[in-house]
Design a protein around this motif. Structure first.
Motif, PDB file in Angstrom:
ATOM      1  N   ALA A 270      13.289 -15.563   4.476  1.00 39.17           N
ATOM      2  CA  ALA A 270      12.594 -14.284   4.729  1.00 39.17           C
ATOM      3  C   ALA A 270      12.060 -13.375   3.700  1.00 39.17           C
ATOM      4  CB  ALA A 270      13.716 -13.576   5.828  1.00 39.17           C
ATOM      5  N   LEU A 271      12.949 -13.422   2.671  1.00 36.42           N
ATOM      6  CA  LEU A 271      12.623 -12.504   1.513  1.00 36.42           C
ATOM      7  C   LEU A 271      11.407 -12.795   1.032  1.00 36.42           C
ATOM      8  CD1 LEU A 271      16.294 -11.549   0.237  1.00 36.42           C
ATOM      9  CD2 LEU A 271      14.834 -10.098   1.160  1.00 36.42           C
ATOM     10  N   VAL A 272      11.334 -14.250   0.553  1.00 35.93           N
ATOM     11  CA  VAL A 272      10.243 -14.672   0.123  1.00 35.93           C
ATOM     12  C   VAL A 272       8.801 -14.529   1.038  1.00 35.93           C
ATOM     13  CG1 VAL A 272       8.989 -16.919  -0.667  1.00 35.93           C
ATOM     14  CG2 VAL A 272      11.277 -16.382  -1.095  1.00 35.93           C
ATOM     15  N   GLY A 273       9.090 -14.631   2.332  1.00 41.03           N
ATOM     16  CA  GLY A 273       7.965 -14.620   3.095  1.00 41.03           C
ATOM     17  C   GLY A 273       7.474 -12.876   3.185  1.00 41.03           C
TER      18      GLY A 273
ATOM     19  N   ALA B 283       4.001 -11.625   1.801  1.00 39.96           N
ATOM     20  CA  ALA B 283       3.180 -10.724   2.671  1.00 39.96           C
ATOM     21  C   ALA B 283       2.745  -9.634   2.084  1.00 39.96           C
ATOM     22  CB  ALA B 283       3.818 -10.304   4.101  1.00 39.96           C
ATOM     23  N   VAL B 284       3.528  -8.837   1.363  1.00 44.20           N
ATOM     24  CA  VAL B 284       3.527  -7.688   0.768  1.00 44.20           C
ATOM     25  C   VAL B 284       2.203  -7.912  -0.361  1.00 44.20           C
ATOM     26  CG1 VAL B 284       4.313  -5.903  -0.888  1.00 44.20           C
ATOM     27  CG2 VAL B 284       5.447  -6.608   0.876  1.00 44.20           C
ATOM     28  N   VAL B 285       2.436  -8.712  -1.023  1.00 47.13           N
ATOM     29  CA  VAL B 285       1.369  -9.177  -2.239  1.00 47.13           C
ATOM     30  C   VAL B 285      -0.053  -9.436  -1.832  1.00 47.13           C
ATOM     31  CG1 VAL B 285       0.841 -10.894  -3.968  1.00 47.13           C
ATOM     32  CG2 VAL B 285       3.212 -10.089  -3.922  1.00 47.13           C
ATOM     33  N   LEU B 286      -0.121  -9.950  -0.515  1.00 47.70           N
ATOM     34  CA  LEU B 286      -1.294 -10.415   0.034  1.00 47.70           C
ATOM     35  C   LEU B 286      -2.097  -9.155   0.630  1.00 47.70           C
ATOM     36  CD1 LEU B 286      -0.566 -13.692   1.912  1.00 47.70           C
ATOM     37  CD2 LEU B 286      -2.049 -13.449  -0.080  1.00 47.70           C
ATOM     38  N   VAL B 287      -1.299  -8.203   1.346  1.00 51.00           N
ATOM     39  CA  VAL B 287      -1.626  -6.902   1.839  1.00 51.00           C
ATOM     40  C   VAL B 287      -2.249  -6.109   0.809  1.00 51.00           C
ATOM     41  CG1 VAL B 287      -0.950  -4.928   2.913  1.00 51.00           C
ATOM     42  CG2 VAL B 287      -0.335  -7.125   3.845  1.00 51.00           C
ATOM     43  N   VAL B 288      -1.499  -6.161  -0.451  1.00 50.83           N
ATOM     44  CA  VAL B 288      -1.713  -5.291  -1.653  1.00 50.83           C
ATOM     45  C   VAL B 288      -3.182  -5.791  -2.274  1.00 50.83           C
ATOM     46  CG1 VAL B 288      -1.254  -4.338  -3.968  1.00 50.83           C
ATOM     47  CG2 VAL B 288       0.372  -4.223  -1.837  1.00 50.83           C
ATOM     48  N   GLY B 289      -3.176  -7.228  -2.466  1.00 47.49           N
ATOM     49  CA  GLY B 289      -4.286  -7.662  -2.931  1.00 47.49           C
ATOM     50  C   GLY B 289      -5.543  -7.683  -2.081  1.00 47.49           C
ATOM     51  N   ALA B 290      -5.468  -7.617  -0.809  1.00 48.37           N
ATOM     52  CA  ALA B 290      -6.496  -7.399   0.082  1.00 48.37           C
ATOM     53  C   ALA B 290      -7.107  -5.985  -0.065  1.00 48.37           C
ATOM     54  CB  ALA B 290      -6.295  -7.701   1.638  1.00 48.37           C
ATOM     55  N   VAL B 291      -6.218  -4.942   0.046  1.00 47.36           N
ATOM     56  CA  VAL B 291      -6.481  -3.567  -0.319  1.00 47.36           C
ATOM     57  C   VAL B 291      -7.479  -3.476  -1.660  1.00 47.36           C
ATOM     58  CG1 VAL B 291      -5.660  -1.234  -0.535  1.00 47.36           C
ATOM     59  CG2 VAL B 291      -4.803  -2.449   1.247  1.00 47.36           C
ATOM     60  N   LEU B 292      -6.756  -4.062  -2.543  1.00 47.59           N
ATOM     61  CA  LEU B 292      -7.499  -3.733  -3.882  1.00 47.59           C
ATOM     62  C   LEU B 292      -8.688  -4.297  -3.943  1.00 47.59           C
ATOM     63  CD1 LEU B 292      -4.476  -4.273  -6.343  1.00 47.59           C
ATOM     64  CD2 LEU B 292      -5.769  -1.983  -5.775  1.00 47.59           C
ATOM     65  N   VAL B 293      -8.853  -5.532  -3.243  1.00 47.87           N
ATOM     66  CA  VAL B 293     -10.179  -6.197  -3.245  1.00 47.87           C
ATOM     67  C   VAL B 293     -11.253  -5.556  -2.448  1.00 47.87           C
ATOM     68  CG1 VAL B 293     -11.272  -8.398  -2.519  1.00 47.87           C
ATOM     69  CG2 VAL B 293      -9.310  -8.617  -3.980  1.00 47.87           C
ATOM     70  N   SER B 294     -10.898  -5.140  -1.449  1.00 46.69           N
ATOM     71  CA  SER B 294     -11.695  -4.223  -0.457  1.00 46.69           C
ATOM     72  C   SER B 294     -12.145  -2.994  -0.941  1.00 46.69           C
ATOM     73  CB  SER B 294     -11.034  -3.933   0.743  1.00 46.69           C
ATOM     74  OG  SER B 294     -10.064  -2.959   0.562  1.00 46.69           O
ATOM     75  N   MET B 295     -11.345  -2.255  -1.978  1.00 43.59           N
ATOM     76  CA  MET B 295     -11.729  -1.042  -2.753  1.00 43.59           C
ATOM     77  C   MET B 295     -12.607  -1.418  -3.837  1.00 43.59           C
ATOM     78  SD  MET B 295      -8.020   0.844  -2.971  1.00 43.59           S
ATOM     79  CE  MET B 295      -8.618   1.867  -4.354  1.00 43.59           C
ATOM     80  N   LEU B 296     -12.388  -2.465  -4.419  1.00 40.35           N
ATOM     81  CA  LEU B 296     -13.611  -2.909  -5.432  1.00 40.35           C
ATOM     82  C   LEU B 296     -14.687  -3.211  -4.837  1.00 40.35           C
ATOM     83  CD1 LEU B 296     -13.916  -3.702  -8.372  1.00 40.35           C
ATOM     84  CD2 LEU B 296     -13.215  -6.236  -7.690  1.00 40.35           C
ATOM     85  N   LEU B 297     -14.681  -3.738  -3.835  1.00 40.18           N
ATOM     86  CA  LEU B 297     -16.028  -4.370  -2.928  1.00 40.18           C
ATOM     87  C   LEU B 297     -16.607  -2.857  -2.461  1.00 40.18           C
ATOM     88  CD1 LEU B 297     -17.633  -6.510  -1.813  1.00 40.18           C
ATOM     89  CD2 LEU B 297     -16.316  -6.453   0.068  1.00 40.18           C
ATOM     90  N   ALA B 298     -15.973  -2.158  -2.025  1.00 45.88           N
ATOM     91  CA  ALA B 298     -16.565  -0.806  -1.739  1.00 45.88           C
ATOM     92  C   ALA B 298     -17.238  -0.051  -3.053  1.00 45.88           C
ATOM     93  CB  ALA B 298     -15.386   0.140  -1.009  1.00 45.88           C
ATOM     94  N   VAL B 299     -16.620  -0.157  -3.963  1.00 50.36           N
ATOM     95  CA  VAL B 299     -17.308   0.650  -5.304  1.00 50.36           C
ATOM     96  C   VAL B 299     -18.220  -0.229  -5.768  1.00 50.36           C
ATOM     97  CG1 VAL B 299     -16.793   0.906  -7.377  1.00 50.36           C
ATOM     98  CG2 VAL B 299     -14.945   1.489  -5.947  1.00 50.36           C
ATOM     99  N   ALA B 300     -18.492  -1.440  -5.559  1.00 48.80           N
ATOM    100  CA  ALA B 300     -19.570  -2.355  -5.983  1.00 48.80           C
ATOM    101  C   ALA B 300     -20.751  -2.070  -4.969  1.00 48.80           C
ATOM    102  CB  ALA B 300     -19.233  -3.812  -6.005  1.00 48.80           C
ATOM    103  N   ILE B 301     -20.580  -2.109  -3.675  1.00 51.17           N
ATOM    104  CA  ILE B 301     -21.760  -1.812  -2.814  1.00 51.17           C
ATOM    105  C   ILE B 301     -21.955  -0.355  -3.091  1.00 51.17           C
ATOM    106  CG2 ILE B 301     -22.113  -1.333  -0.295  1.00 51.17           C
ATOM    107  CD1 ILE B 301     -20.008  -3.685   0.196  1.00 51.17           C
ATOM    108  N   THR B 302     -21.343   0.481  -3.095  1.00 48.46           N
ATOM    109  CA  THR B 302     -21.680   1.962  -3.655  1.00 48.46           C
ATOM    110  C   THR B 302     -22.761   2.029  -4.585  1.00 48.46           C
ATOM    111  OG1 THR B 302     -19.768   2.677  -2.478  1.00 48.46           O
ATOM    112  CG2 THR B 302     -20.985   4.395  -3.614  1.00 48.46           C
ATOM    113  N   GLY B 303     -22.159   1.368  -5.919  1.00 48.29           N
ATOM    114  CA  GLY B 303     -22.921   1.324  -6.913  1.00 48.29           C
ATOM    115  C   GLY B 303     -24.305   0.590  -6.770  1.00 48.29           C
TER     116      GLY B 303
END
Length: 109
Positions: free
Chosen positions: A61-64, A68-88
């Motif tokens: 359960a701890l590993v899972g 999950a936390v790593v995947l959520v944080v990674g998805a948020v960071l990638v979406s922020m990077l994508l938003a900056v790229a689209i805006t640019g």
């Protein structure tokens, strides 16, 4: 008119305490003395908190949860990077269109 006006420092009002006087002292080397009575170490008290036992289920359960936390944080960071790229990219397209409009307006006149 062109000279800067420097503010004057306000004088303190009320009771002003004088500065503390520090008197110098001399340090004389002394001899080391051993204590006459031995000092007993403090007794170690037993912890009242229970120990945590990790079973294979809780470890899984701890590993899972960590994954999950790593995947959520990674998805948020990638979406922020994508938003900056689209805006640019959109700002760059707008700049090219405006430059083209301004250049064509100067040619007609």
């Amino acid at each position: 008119m062109f000279r800067p006006k420097l503010p004057t420092m306000p004088q303190p009002t009320g009771i002003v305490t004088p500065p503390a006087v520090i008197e110098p002292t001399t340090i004389t080397p002394g001899t080391l003395t051993t204590p006459t009575t031995p000092v007993a170490p403090a007794p170690v008290s037993a912890s009242t908190r229970p120990t945590i036992q990790l079973t294979p289920g809780t470890a899984l359960a701890l590993v899972g949860g960590g994954t999950a936390v790593v995947l959520v944080v990674g998805a948020v960071l990638v979406s922020m990077l994508l938003a900056v790229a689209i805006t640019g990219a959109s700002v760059a397209v707008c700049a090219v269109v405006l430059r083209s409009l301004l250049a064509s307006g100067n040619r007609r006149r």
